[in-house]
Design a protein around this motif. Structure first.
Motif, mmCIF file in Angstrom:
data_model
loop_
_atom_site.group_PDB
_atom_site.id
_atom_site.type_symbol
_atom_site.label_atom_id
_atom_site.label_comp_id
_atom_site.label_asym_id
_atom_site.label_seq_id
_atom_site.Cartn_x
_atom_site.Cartn_y
_atom_site.Cartn_z
ATOM 1 N N GLU A 1 -3.879 7.293 -2.831
ATOM 2 C CA GLU A 1 -3.414 6.007 -2.314
ATOM 3 C C GLU A 1 -3.377 4.987 -3.437
ATOM 4 O OE1 GLU A 1 -5.099 4.860 1.449
ATOM 5 O OE2 GLU A 1 -5.738 6.920 1.814
ATOM 6 N N ILE B 1 1.220 5.638 -0.339
ATOM 7 C CA ILE B 1 0.470 6.885 -0.207
ATOM 8 C C ILE B 1 1.361 8.052 -0.599
ATOM 9 C CG2 ILE B 1 0.966 7.026 2.275
ATOM 10 C CD1 ILE B 1 -1.919 8.275 2.492
ATOM 11 N N LYS C 1 5.261 5.102 2.120
ATOM 12 C CA LYS C 1 4.842 6.498 2.089
ATOM 13 C C LYS C 1 5.924 7.322 1.401
ATOM 14 C CE LYS C 1 2.771 8.392 5.740
ATOM 15 N NZ LYS C 1 2.782 8.974 7.082
ATOM 16 N N HIS D 1 0.855 -1.185 0.000
ATOM 17 C CA HIS D 1 0.000 0.000 0.000
ATOM 18 C C HIS D 1 0.887 1.229 0.000
ATOM 19 C CE1 HIS D 1 -2.406 3.103 2.238
ATOM 20 N NE2 HIS D 1 -3.235 2.785 1.263
#
Lengths: 413, 156
Positions: free
Chosen positions: B45, B38, B153, B36
């Motif tokens: 996202e 971001i 991130k 995942h």
């Protein structure tokens, strides 16, 4: 009426080009440009008066202190605040709110208490309260935002309870341009005994502010959004609250006396201004306030309303564009937040930039609000006194061009 | 370069095609790797799921999420370029791509497997948009290195 042509001569940056096109600066809600008079005040401070305040027993230090005092007096007059001492200088709006959360909140908010915010707050008027609520076991509640981007005022009275310690809300939304009914919200909060904090960051640059008639407890804003320099924010608070609050940062200037064992804090407002302040910015902010007062809020408002009206007309003629926020021009300020169907706001931002048109794109530090509107973000054009009708037409041109560029026949390979 | 030419140079036809094609878009339900990512600049996202083949190589990559032309096209190019590669090769392709985006290497020196990624070279002149292009690659590298579930991130 504003003499925009003459005003623009005071802003040399507005005659530069970007990607070979004349700059059309429409990101004023993020920060405004600075007139020569403000830049000159900054230079004059460093070239003629630079010294630290409140310490030196010498001429330059006296001059620097006098400039800082003058800026405080002028800011108090601008806000219709009863005394210069009710004006605390900070770095920006964010720091002003954090100061209140820290120095007032930690002392006066306890477990089970409630803080009422709105769904249209900037992260700076949300995260400090989340931090405080977590630390104290307090609860945050929110006045909802309606479909057309206004506060649901019918819901507000039911959200203020005997436990509500503070109602903190924006006077004007940075993301939608919505103008909120400040006096009404303050009156409602006061009728239930709650304190009030007005986030005026998007208000003070465009409309007269009167903390005396509003009778708010706290009001915060930044100099840089109203032609002043970056690095200077303001917290206005009622004197008795400033007296009752604990100091913020510890260090020089905020003390009256220090021993090995402890300290006694300085008087208000210095008790909240630890360390060397941004003296040059304060001096230059005086020049910005003078500039604003020469322009006059009535003329400024008339000008911005005309630009916004035309921009809304252009967007209305454009089926692929969605504009967020209230439909009636009277309910909104000089901010037009929009999306072009099928085009991500960041692609809009870049494509506009290549036309010389500077707009903001993204979530505008309002992620929960964007979620509420079911968008990832928006592009936002925001106007100020130096923008022209031609620039609004250039915005329309960029809109048409961008939509055409990204609209490709489906299935093209 | 003036605005119009720059717009076409940044949003090259190939990029818009990838964006529009929807190729590699989706989610693999029984995935071997999940990552995942971001991008705090815009809040976008990205979810990347991967399936391993019998040979241990990456058999399938899918990306899901809402994003701009650059991030979505870059995700599709990443998936197309890394499918069929070993984990080690995929990671070195990610490095080669990032070196190009960060202007440490010229687009001409990109390995053959990254031919399609040359369509992203125009992004290098837009510092605020480079993260849109690198998000998918950083996110996939994180997933491959973690060999399981991971979070990435982009530095703000």
């Amino acid at each position: 009426m504003l003499d925009v042509r003459r005003i623009r001569e005071d802003f040399p940056i507005l005659s530069r080009t970007v990607h070979g096109k004349p700059l059309v600066y429409l990101d004023n809600a993020a920060t405004t440009q600075k007139p020569r008079q403000v830049v000159a005040a900054l230079a004059e401070f460093y070239e003629r008066h630079n010294a630290n305040v409140h310490r030196g027993v010498h001429t330059l230090s006296d001059e620097a202190t006098a400039l800082m005092d003058a800026a405080r007096r002028k800011t108090a007059e601008f806000l219709h605040a009863p005394k210069p001492e009710t004006v605390v200088f900070t770095r920006n709006t964010t720091e002003s709110i954090n100061l209140v959360a820290h120095s007032w909140g930690r002392k006066f908010v306890s477990a089970g208490d409630e803080i009422l915010l709105t769904e249209m707050e900037h992260h700076s008027n949300l995260v400090p309260w989340q931090m405080l609520a977590k630390e104290k076991g307090a609860r945050l509640r929110f006045i909802p935002v309606t479909e057309d981007g206004r506060l649901d005022l019918a819901a507000a009275p039911g959200l203020i309870t005997a436990k509500t310690k503070l109602v903190a809300f924006t006077a004007a939304s940075n993301a939608l341009g919505t103008l909120n009914p400040v006096p009404g919200l303050i009156a409602l909060a006061k009728s239930r005994g709650a304190r009030t904090l007005v986030d005026a960051a998007q208000w003070t640059p465009h409309y007269p502010t009167d903390v005396a008639s509003w009778d708010c407890d706290f009001l915060v804003f930044s100099a840089h959004k109203m032609m002043g320099p970056t690095g200077l924010g303001v917290l206005y608070a009622k004197e008795e609250l400033l007296e009752a609050m604990d100091p913020f940062l510890g260090g020089g200037d905020m003390i009256e006396r220090v021993s090995w064992e402890g300290f006694t804090p300085n008087v208000v407002p210095y008790k909240f201004e630890a360390g060397t302040p941004n003296i040059a910015a304060a001096a230059a902010f005086s020049a910005a306030l003078d500039y604003l007062s020469r322009a006059g809020f009535a003329a400024l408002h008339e000008h911005e309303a005309a630009l916004t009206k035309r921009a809304l007309e252009i967007f209305a003629e454009f089926p692929a564009a969605t504009v967020y926020g209230p439909k009636e021009p009277g309910a909104r300020g000089g901010i037009v937040s929009f999306n072009i169907e099928g085009v991500h706001p960041h692609d809009v931002g870049t494509a506009f930039d290549l036309e010389g048109v500077a707009v903001r794109a993204g979530h505008h530090c309002c992620q929960p609000l964007m979620g509420r509107l079911k968008v990832g973000g928006t592009a936002r054009a925001s106007f100020y006194l130096y923008n022209t009708m031609n620039e609004v037409e250039a915005l329309g041109g960029a809109l048409a061009k961008t939509a055409a560029f990204f609209k490709r026949p489906a299935g093209v390979k | 370069m003036e605005g119009d030419a720059e717009l076409r140079n940044l949003y090259q036809e190939a990029l818009l095609d990838y964006y529009q094609s929807g190729a590699h878009k989706g989610k693999i339900s029984a995935s071997d790797f999940y990552s995942h990512g971001i991008n705090p600049v815009c809040g976008d996202e990205l979810e990347i799921t991967m399936k391993k083949g019998g040979d241990g190589n990456i058999a399938q990559i899918r990306y899901a999420g809402h994003g701009c032309v650059i991030s979505q096209a870059s995700s599709a190019i990443m998936a197309e370029s890394l499918e069929g590669k070993s984990v080690q090769d995929a990671l070195s392709l990610v490095s080669a791509f990032k070196d190009m985006m960060l202007s440490k290497a010229a687009p001409e020196s990109l390995p053959e497997d990254l031919e399609a990624a040359k369509a992203l070279e125009g992004v290098r002149r837009f510092p605020t948009r480079i993260k849109c292009a690198t998000l998918a690659w950083n996110t996939v590298a994180q997933g491959l290195s973690a060999r399981g579930k991971s979070e990435f991130k982009e530095g703000a």
